[in-house]
Scaffold this motif. Structure first.
Motif, PDB file in Angstrom:
ATOM      1  N   SER A   1     140.508 -18.496  70.524  1.00 44.38           N
ATOM      2  CA  SER A   1     141.921 -18.464  70.897  1.00 44.38           C
ATOM      3  C   SER A   1     142.243 -17.130  71.560  1.00 44.38           C
ATOM      4  O   SER A   1     141.803 -16.077  71.078  1.00 44.38           O
TER       5      SER A   1
ATOM      6  N   TRP B   1     140.008 -21.797  67.320  1.00 40.59           N
ATOM      7  CA  TRP B   1     140.573 -23.105  67.016  1.00 40.59           C
ATOM      8  C   TRP B   1     139.442 -24.047  66.624  1.00 40.59           C
ATOM      9  O   TRP B   1     138.469 -24.199  67.356  1.00 40.59           O
TER      10      TRP B   1
ATOM     11  N   ARG C   1     143.394 -22.794  63.106  1.00 40.66           N
ATOM     12  CA  ARG C   1     143.015 -21.556  63.790  1.00 40.66           C
ATOM     13  C   ARG C   1     142.602 -20.575  62.708  1.00 40.66           C
ATOM     14  O   ARG C   1     143.399 -20.245  61.826  1.00 40.66           O
TER      15      ARG C   1
ATOM     16  N   GLU D   1     143.234 -23.503  73.938  1.00 42.79           N
ATOM     17  CA  GLU D   1     144.509 -22.818  74.165  1.00 42.79           C
ATOM     18  C   GLU D   1     144.484 -22.104  75.512  1.00 42.79           C
ATOM     19  O   GLU D   1     143.589 -21.323  75.792  1.00 42.79           O
TER      20      GLU D   1
END
Length: 277
Positions: free
Chosen positions: A173, A179, A230, A257
């Motif tokens: 991320s 993630w 996450r 993301e």
């Protein structure tokens, strides 16, 4: 005496019914707003998403092994490549297969080195921010492993996080950590079956792999989890993404993301899901 096809069908129904009974009733907490749907034409299973550094794409890996690319000028998806068709991940999980490996490829020398062996369905690889270690999912065992590349720990392998379900893919991320997409929760019945590899192999012997795959494909629309986590670089849960019951998105295979959006893949839906953070 009952015929083998009848036994196979009955066993399939019983097997997935037991999993469904243990799966339904799990609490779902709506923590996201409306999901934007990005259709994938004439196919299902957009498992993963990737973006080129200069803004090309996105590129999408499909569960049948193909890769497609978005052409913005033409407003359509085009074929880009193909990797590994005819994959049977259900048989790998049920059999307790431990033939998975972690490989290193040297681009200049074109040499491949085996770093780890005896892994249970290794899945997805992501580098830490400073490049000192990498992480990957060991799907069958519902955990994330960390392999050190540098520092005095180089070459060491350790469990970074134990998860409540089967992890599919893992991505770094931009806000820190990784993630982890959870394909489905690990229910009591499936945990019991996986603890006895002989039982899993017996199921594969009784049930043809294509029957198991098709049955699971149908059931996964109900069994699949709208769940992703996450986690920090130390394995601490930083954020939980859990969809409301009845949400169209299930069996999340990846969370990527980018630019304050979460791009979500799935193994059984004909679209990508996109959420604004």
């Amino acid at each position: 005496m009952a015929s083998k096809p009848f036994i196979a069908l009955a066993t399939t129904v019983l097997f997935f019914s037991l999993i469904a009974v243990n799966h339904f009733g799990k609490p779902f907490h709506g923590k996201l707003g409306e999901m934007e749907i990005v259709p994938i034409t004439d196919t299902v299973g957009p498992e993963s998403v990737a973006f080129h550094p200069v803004g090309d794409g996105p590129y999408v890996g499909i569960s049948d092994g193909r890769i497609i690319k978005w052409q913005p000028n033409e407003h359509r998806w085009i074929s880009f490549g193909i990797t590994s068709p005819n994959r049977n991940h259900i048989a790998v999980v049920l059999s307790g297969d431990k033939t998975g490996m972690l490989l290193k490829y040297e681009q200049e020398s074109k040499q491949i080195t085996v770093l780890l062996t005896n892994l249970s369905f290794p899945n997805g690889v992501a580098l830490s921010k400073d490049g000192s270690f990498l992480v990957f999912a060991e799907t069958t065992k519902c955990r994330i492993l960390r392999y050190w590349l540098s520092t005095p720990k180089a070459g060491n392998l350790e469990t970074l996080a134990q998860l409540p379900g089967f992890p599919d893919n893992i991505k770094r991320s931009p806000r820190g950590g990784f993630w982890v997409a959870i394909h489905s929760r690990r229910c009591k019945v499936l945990s019991w079956i996986l603890s006895y590899s002989k039982l899993g192999n017996a199921l594969i012997w009784v049930l043809p792999v294509d029957v198991i795959t098709k049955a699971y494909s149908v059931m996964s629309k109900y069994l699949g989890s709208g769940l992703a986590l996450r986690i920090s670089e130390e394995g601490v849960v930083l954020e939980t993404l859990e969809l409301e019951s009845g949400n169209k998105m299930s069996s999340i295979s990846e969370v990527q993301e980018k630019d304050d959006h979460l791009w979500m893949g799935s193994i059984n839906m004909p679209f990508l899901g996109v959420y604004r953070l």
